[in-house]
Write an enzyme that holds these catalytic residues in place. Structure first.
Site, PDB file in Angstrom:
ATOM      1  N   PRO A 167     -15.079  63.038  29.268  1.00  0.00           N
ATOM      2  CA  PRO A 167     -16.108  62.822  30.284  1.00  0.00           C
ATOM      3  C   PRO A 167     -17.485  63.229  29.774  1.00  0.00           C
ATOM      4  O   PRO A 167     -17.645  64.303  29.212  1.00  0.00           O
ATOM      5  CB  PRO A 167     -15.663  63.744  31.435  1.00  0.00           C
ATOM      6  CG  PRO A 167     -14.752  64.751  30.833  1.00  0.00           C
ATOM      7  CD  PRO A 167     -14.148  64.116  29.618  1.00  0.00           C
ATOM      8  N   GLN A 173     -11.972  63.635  36.942  1.00  0.00           N
ATOM      9  CA  GLN A 173     -12.168  65.059  36.672  1.00  0.00           C
ATOM     10  C   GLN A 173     -12.830  65.736  37.867  1.00  0.00           C
ATOM     11  O   GLN A 173     -13.908  65.332  38.310  1.00  0.00           O
ATOM     12  CB  GLN A 173     -13.028  65.288  35.430  1.00  0.00           C
ATOM     13  CG  GLN A 173     -13.048  66.778  35.083  1.00  0.00           C
ATOM     14  CD  GLN A 173     -13.991  67.139  33.961  1.00  0.00           C
ATOM     15  OE1 GLN A 173     -15.201  66.976  34.077  1.00  0.00           O
ATOM     16  NE2 GLN A 173     -13.439  67.629  32.859  1.00  0.00           N
ATOM     17  N   CYS A 210     -17.116  73.481  31.650  1.00  0.00           N
ATOM     18  CA  CYS A 210     -18.518  73.204  31.859  1.00  0.00           C
ATOM     19  C   CYS A 210     -19.343  74.483  31.870  1.00  0.00           C
ATOM     20  O   CYS A 210     -19.094  75.384  32.656  1.00  0.00           O
ATOM     21  CB  CYS A 210     -18.707  72.475  33.185  1.00  0.00           C
ATOM     22  SG  CYS A 210     -20.433  72.188  33.517  1.00  0.00           S
ATOM     23  N   ASN A 230     -10.696  68.217  20.894  1.00  0.00           N
ATOM     24  CA  ASN A 230     -11.969  67.551  21.211  1.00  0.00           C
ATOM     25  C   ASN A 230     -13.128  68.264  20.511  1.00  0.00           C
ATOM     26  O   ASN A 230     -13.099  69.467  20.333  1.00  0.00           O
ATOM     27  CB  ASN A 230     -12.159  67.569  22.744  1.00  0.00           C
ATOM     28  CG  ASN A 230     -13.564  67.206  23.199  1.00  0.00           C
ATOM     29  OD1 ASN A 230     -14.227  68.001  23.862  1.00  0.00           O
ATOM     30  ND2 ASN A 230     -14.027  66.038  22.853  1.00  0.00           N
ATOM     31  N   GLY A 231     -14.119  67.470  20.149  1.00  0.00           N
ATOM     32  CA  GLY A 231     -15.363  68.008  19.617  1.00  0.00           C
ATOM     33  C   GLY A 231     -15.777  67.360  18.318  1.00  0.00           C
ATOM     34  O   GLY A 231     -15.079  67.454  17.312  1.00  0.00           O
ATOM     35  N   ASP A 232     -16.912  66.650  18.376  1.00  0.00           N
ATOM     36  CA  ASP A 232     -17.591  66.129  17.180  1.00  0.00           C
ATOM     37  C   ASP A 232     -16.853  65.029  16.430  1.00  0.00           C
ATOM     38  O   ASP A 232     -17.208  64.758  15.277  1.00  0.00           O
ATOM     39  CB  ASP A 232     -17.878  67.262  16.177  1.00  0.00           C
ATOM     40  CG  ASP A 232     -19.060  68.108  16.612  1.00  0.00           C
ATOM     41  OD1 ASP A 232     -19.572  67.866  17.722  1.00  0.00           O
ATOM     42  OD2 ASP A 232     -19.456  68.999  15.845  1.00  0.00           O
ATOM     43  N   GLY A 266     -16.087  61.964  22.883  1.00  0.00           N
ATOM     44  CA  GLY A 266     -17.179  61.768  23.834  1.00  0.00           C
ATOM     45  C   GLY A 266     -18.352  61.069  23.185  1.00  0.00           C
ATOM     46  O   GLY A 266     -18.420  59.835  23.140  1.00  0.00           O
ATOM     47  N   ARG A 267     -19.256  61.867  22.605  1.00  0.00           N
ATOM     48  CA  ARG A 267     -20.491  61.290  22.069  1.00  0.00           C
ATOM     49  C   ARG A 267     -20.223  60.282  20.963  1.00  0.00           C
ATOM     50  O   ARG A 267     -20.964  59.297  20.821  1.00  0.00           O
ATOM     51  CB  ARG A 267     -21.419  62.415  21.597  1.00  0.00           C
ATOM     52  CG  ARG A 267     -21.968  63.234  22.767  1.00  0.00           C
ATOM     53  CD  ARG A 267     -22.566  64.536  22.291  1.00  0.00           C
ATOM     54  NE  ARG A 267     -21.547  65.363  21.659  1.00  0.00           N
ATOM     55  CZ  ARG A 267     -21.811  66.392  20.868  1.00  0.00           C
ATOM     56  NH1 ARG A 267     -23.065  66.721  20.625  1.00  0.00           N
ATOM     57  NH2 ARG A 267     -20.830  67.096  20.343  1.00  0.00           N
TER      58      ARG A 267
HETATM   59  C1  LIG Z   1     -24.135  64.540  28.262  1.00  0.00           C
HETATM   60  C2  LIG Z   1     -22.821  65.226  28.336  1.00  0.00           C
HETATM   61  C3  LIG Z   1     -22.127  65.261  29.535  1.00  0.00           C
HETATM   62  C4  LIG Z   1     -20.883  65.901  29.621  1.00  0.00           C
HETATM   63  N1  LIG Z   1     -20.202  65.899  30.792  1.00  0.00           N
HETATM   64  C5  LIG Z   1     -18.985  66.480  30.883  1.00  0.00           C
HETATM   65  C6  LIG Z   1     -18.230  66.464  32.091  1.00  0.00           C
HETATM   66  O1  LIG Z   1     -18.608  65.869  33.115  1.00  0.00           O
HETATM   67  N2  LIG Z   1     -17.033  67.121  32.109  1.00  0.00           N
HETATM   68  C7  LIG Z   1     -16.546  67.758  30.995  1.00  0.00           C
HETATM   69  O2  LIG Z   1     -15.453  68.332  31.060  1.00  0.00           O
HETATM   70  N3  LIG Z   1     -17.213  67.763  29.843  1.00  0.00           N
HETATM   71  C8  LIG Z   1     -18.423  67.152  29.750  1.00  0.00           C
HETATM   72  N4  LIG Z   1     -19.084  67.136  28.563  1.00  0.00           N
HETATM   73  C9  LIG Z   1     -18.403  67.655  27.366  1.00  0.00           C
HETATM   74  C10 LIG Z   1     -17.663  66.516  26.647  1.00  0.00           C
HETATM   75  O3  LIG Z   1     -16.610  65.994  27.439  1.00  0.00           O
HETATM   76  C11 LIG Z   1     -17.048  66.980  25.316  1.00  0.00           C
HETATM   77  O4  LIG Z   1     -16.158  68.034  25.555  1.00  0.00           O
HETATM   78  C12 LIG Z   1     -18.107  67.429  24.334  1.00  0.00           C
HETATM   79  O5  LIG Z   1     -19.213  66.566  24.337  1.00  0.00           O
HETATM   80  C13 LIG Z   1     -17.544  67.528  22.913  1.00  0.00           C
HETATM   81  O6  LIG Z   1     -16.983  66.309  22.522  1.00  0.00           O
HETATM   82  P1  LIG Z   1     -17.804  65.206  21.640  1.00  0.00           P
HETATM   83  O7  LIG Z   1     -18.364  65.947  20.443  1.00  0.00           O
HETATM   84  O8  LIG Z   1     -16.765  64.195  21.290  1.00  0.00           O
HETATM   85  O9  LIG Z   1     -18.903  64.680  22.506  1.00  0.00           O
HETATM   86  C14 LIG Z   1     -20.328  66.524  28.472  1.00  0.00           C
HETATM   87  C15 LIG Z   1     -21.033  66.475  27.253  1.00  0.00           C
HETATM   88  C16 LIG Z   1     -22.261  65.843  27.178  1.00  0.00           C
HETATM   89  C17 LIG Z   1     -22.968  65.792  25.859  1.00  0.00           C
END
Ligand SMILES: Cc1cc2nc3c(=O)[nH]c(=O)nc-3n(C[C@H](O)[C@H](O)[C@H](O)COP(=O)(O)O)c2cc1C
Length: 367
Positions: A16, A71, A101, A202-204, A226-227
């Site tokens: 998310p 979520q 969060c 999860n992460g990066d 995510g990103r």
């Molecule tokens: C803009 C933004 C919004 C996010 N919103 C949520 C969210 O609504 N719920 C959640 O559990 N994590 C949220 N996250 C965290 C991401 O789900 C994820 O755990 C985090 O970005 C690391 O993963 P990634 O490097 O693949 O982005 C958010 C992250 C970003 C950057």
């Protein structure tokens, strides 16, 4: 991949990203393939129980948008249980609980990462939700509050006992925010702490290779992206292919990126209306453009987007401007090609330095 009684077509999940992982984006990614399950942006349990328009819009879905988890965040057990029932009655495949969060507004009420610090209370709340619904309940957490308090293994174990079907772990602490490196050993400790439920790392993750490395080094059952999916909505398809065959698919061409970006915009207009959809797309288009090579002219123009037809004009002007960076075959000249992506926990030769995936600006920049 099994999530409780639910069978998923892959072990790849869309994380998310509040403000980004809405219905149009989820549909765009699903059309490209490889995604096992997506999750909505976080939704306040009380707001959805009160049928607030904004909360209902966040859980808007479509037949092609399955399987989907909603979520929830909140700290009042009765509300979380009733909200989970509501989510189930909407036909959702699963319900996820936000425990990671770091935003003050969420933690102040005892939700988000504050839940990581209160094991007994959190486990009781989760048990109530599990008992309230038939669909799988999952939880998403960080490694802990800070380096000195890596509580995720204990929390994951307690949640497994409370009946969750899986846990998602972002390999950073709350204190880390989005800085520093994703801690694979920290994710591994969570995998080792639970008995049978899958742990999703999860992460990066920005490449198929980084997904594989996280799986290999942590023993996690799947990964959530995510990103990286915002840069590259093809990442699920490419990663699924790589995990199955060891072969890397070629990067999508510029024209394919343009096609998918246009499809994403069409879906934004369908779901949010032309005015609002185009406005929202102003912050989406630059993510696609990060892989276009030189894109200043495009980014400057797209911030003013307000009509679908205007988008074609912007693209037409951009194509003409971009021609100066192309060779005779129509490819970007080598010096203008974007550097390969690389995860913070994996530096490939020629890759950009770690920590480069930006956290998008806007009201959610404190995530
Ligand atoms: C803009 C933004 C919004 C996010 N919103 C949520 C969210 O609504 N719920 C959640 O559990 N994590 C949220 N996250 C965290 C991401 O789900 C994820 O755990 C985090 O970005 C690391 O993963 P990634 O490097 O693949 O982005 C958010 C992250 C970003 C950057």
């Amino acid at each position: 991949m099994q999530l409780g009684a639910l069978t998923l077509s892959s072990n790849l999940f869309l994380s998310p990203l509040a403000g980004y992982t809405n219905l149009p984006f989820r549909l765009t990614v699903r059309e490209l393939g490889g995604l096992g399950m997506a999750t909505t942006d976080l939704v306040n349990a009380r707001s959805i129980l009160e049928r607030k328009t904004k909360a209902l819009k966040l859980v808007e879905t479509a037949p092609a948008d399955q399987p989907l988890a909603v979520q929830l965040f909140g700290a009042v057990a009765a509300e979380m249980g009733s909200a989970a029932q509501l989510v189930e009655s909407l036909g959702m495949a699963a319900v996820d609980i936000n425990m990671g969060c770091p935003v003050r507004k969420v933690c102040r009420v005892g939700g988000g990462s504050a839940m990581m610090a209160e094991l007994t209370k959190t486990a009781a709340l989760v048990r109530g939700m599990v008992e309230a619904v038939g669909i799988p309940v999952t939880a998403k957490m960080r490694l802990g509050w800070d380096e000195q308090n890596l509580t995720a293994p204990d929390l994951a174990r307690a949640l497994e006992e409370a009946g969750v079907s899986a846990v998602f772990v972002h390999g950073r602490t709350r204190q880390q925010g989005f800085g520093g490196t994703v801690n694979l050993a920290g994710i591994r400790a969570v995998v080792e702490a639970v008995k049978t439920i899958p742990v999703i790392g999860n992460g990066d993750i920005v490449t198929p290779q980084s997904a594989k490395k996280m799986i290999d080094e942590t023993g996690c059952a799947g990964v959530s992206i995510g990103r990286g999916a915002f840069y590259n909505p093809w990442i699920f398809r490419d990663t699924q292919h790589y995990l199955r065959t060891g072969e890397l698919l070629p990067e999508p061409s510029f024209e394919e990126r343009i096609r998918v970006m246009g499809r994403h915009l069409d879906l934004m207009v369908q779901v949010f209306g032309e005015d609002h959809g185009c406005r929202m797309f102003r912050k989406v288009a630059p993510w696609y453009a990060k892989r276009f090579g030189p894109a200043n002219e495009f980014n400057k123009a797209v911030v003013g987007l307000s009509r679908r037809a205007e988008f074609e004009e912007i693209l037409e002007r951009y194509r003409r401007w971009r021609a100066q960076f192309l060779d005779e075959t129509g490819e970007l000249k080598p010096r203008f090609r974007p550097a390969p992506m690389s995860a913070s926990f994996m530096q490939e030769p020629g890759a950009r330095a770690s920590g480069h995936i930006p956290v998008p600006k806007g009201p959610v920049e404190v995530w």
